[in-house]
Scaffold this motif. Structure first.
Motif, mmCIF file in Angstrom:
data_model
loop_
_atom_site.group_PDB
_atom_site.id
_atom_site.type_symbol
_atom_site.label_atom_id
_atom_site.label_comp_id
_atom_site.label_asym_id
_atom_site.label_seq_id
_atom_site.Cartn_x
_atom_site.Cartn_y
_atom_site.Cartn_z
ATOM 1 N N ALA A 318 0.704 -1.174 0.111
ATOM 2 C CA ALA A 318 -0.032 -0.061 -0.048
ATOM 3 C C ALA A 318 0.959 1.448 0.063
ATOM 4 N N ILE A 319 0.431 2.389 -0.681
ATOM 5 C CA ILE A 319 0.824 3.498 -0.394
ATOM 6 C C ILE A 319 -0.109 4.384 0.172
ATOM 7 N N VAL A 320 0.438 5.152 1.235
ATOM 8 C CA VAL A 320 -0.323 6.075 2.157
ATOM 9 C C VAL A 320 -0.199 7.415 2.009
ATOM 10 N N THR A 321 -0.983 8.166 1.541
ATOM 11 C CA THR A 321 -0.760 9.738 1.299
ATOM 12 C C THR A 321 -1.960 10.416 2.112
ATOM 13 N N GLU A 322 -1.742 11.501 2.218
ATOM 14 C CA GLU A 322 -3.015 12.247 2.947
ATOM 15 C C GLU A 322 -4.158 12.309 2.030
#
Ligand code: MRU
Length: 341
Positions: A318-322
């Motif tokens: 997963a890529i977590v961004t705001e």
């Protein structure tokens, strides 16, 4: 919530009385001292010598650098030249160019005051983004989870709060009781020197390991999650981060452990199609031939010292961004998030 109390880690980058003030990360963990840059040349020196490092911190430094250029020599030609020098100081973290460009656009439109206002806004937005992505990422940290991290993607790598460490920090603040394996991160030991320092200040349980320990820790069932930051995320979800991240990603996949990449949207570069198009910075040989200033390799030994590597999107859980969390990142999924400001 605990996160709004006085931060135990001061802002990494700030504007103070016409200068750019940086935590001097070369002196940590021995001393928390600051370096004040009064010229763009000093600031470029601080960037290349790693007094300031970490992708989001470089973005804010670049933005403040343009504000500094505008304050010192406000002719458009001089500011553009300084902006180009700042942009080129380190090539891999896209945030640096992003921050420079944001402040330069403001300067072109409104002069020096506009450049400074844009840099201040850029820095404030970084902390907000990291708090938000930290909260989103914390949900991926199992209760009592053992989290392995690499390099330093903490407050020191940003203006504040951190990305990968921000995820751990938010999980800690939410009572999920994470414990962290900290990779020492050769050659310049950002994990041992900086991440361990930050986690100590935050009261998050952690243990330092040599980089080569990751595989056996995973095989022993002692790692539940790997969380790292990023220097650039390409349009297809490939991730450039500190050298060694790719090895961790391969190990994590082999052992069925999710690898999560935590980064603000400023690290996503939709103009770079894939990881092969990301320029990887080659750094000086003495980073490898020495440890903490002591020479360990025979004189004349040839060195290969890429500062970063590329992890293919297929190895990223997963890529977590705001803007949200993308599981199993693809170009289409990143594109969808791009439309969500
Ligand atoms: O060479 P550095 O110390 O600038 O490398 C930093 C990293 O690779 C970090 O993991 C990355 O910039 C993300 S920081 C939130």
């Amino acid at each position: 919530m605990g996160g709004r109390r006085t931060d135990p880690i001061p802002p990494t980058v700030a504007w103070r009385a016409g200068r750019v003030r940086l935590i001097d990360q070369r002196a940590l963990p021995g001393r928390l001292r600051f370096v004040e840059c009064a010229t763009v040349a000093e600031l470029v020196g601080a960037i290349t010598s790693l007094a300031v490092r970490g992708a989001p911190a470089l973005g804010a430094t670049g933005a403040y650098g343009v504000a500094l250029a505008a304050a010192v020599r406000p002719t458009p030609a001089a500011v553009r030249r300084d902006a180009a020098r700042l942009r080129a100081a380190r090539p891999t973290a896209v945030n640096l160019a992003h921050g420079v460009d944001a402040a330069l656009a403001a300067f072109e439109a409104g002069g020096a005051p506009a450049a400074l206002a844009a840099a201040r806004a850029y820095a404030a937005a970084d902390v907000d983004a990291n708090r938000t992505l930290g909260r989103l990422g914390a949900a991926l940290v199992p209760v009592d989870g053992r989290v392995l991290t690499h390099c330093n993607a903490g407050a020191l790598a940003c203006v504040g709060y951190g990305t990968a460490v921000g995820v751990v920090r938010a999980a800690h603040e939410a009572g999920r009781r994470p414990a962290v394996w900290v990779d020492e991160t050769r050659p310049v030991l950002q994990g041992a020197r900086l991440t361990a320092w930050e986690l100590g200040r935050l009261g998050v349980p952690h243990r330092l390991v040599v980089d080569g320990a990751a595989g056996s820790l995973m095989a022993a069932g002692a790692v539940d999650l790997v969380v790292v930051g990023a220097d650039r995320i390409a349009a297809n979800g490939d991730v450039a981060n500190k050298i060694g991240t790719y090895s961790l990603a391969v190990l994590a996949r082999h052992h069925g452990i999710p690898l999560v990449v935590a980064a603000p949207w400023t690290t996503v570069d939709l103009d770079t199609p894939d990881g092969a198009a990301i320029g990887i910075e080659a750094r000086a040989a003495d980073e490898v031939t020495t440890v903490a200033g002591v020479r360990v390799a025979p004189p004349g030994t040839e060195v290969h010292n890429p500062a970063f590597d590329v992890t293919p999107a297929a190895l990223v859980h997963a890529i977590v961004t705001e803007r949200g969390v993308i599981t199993r990142p693809t170009a289409a999924r990143l594109q969808r998030l791009a439309g969500r400001a």
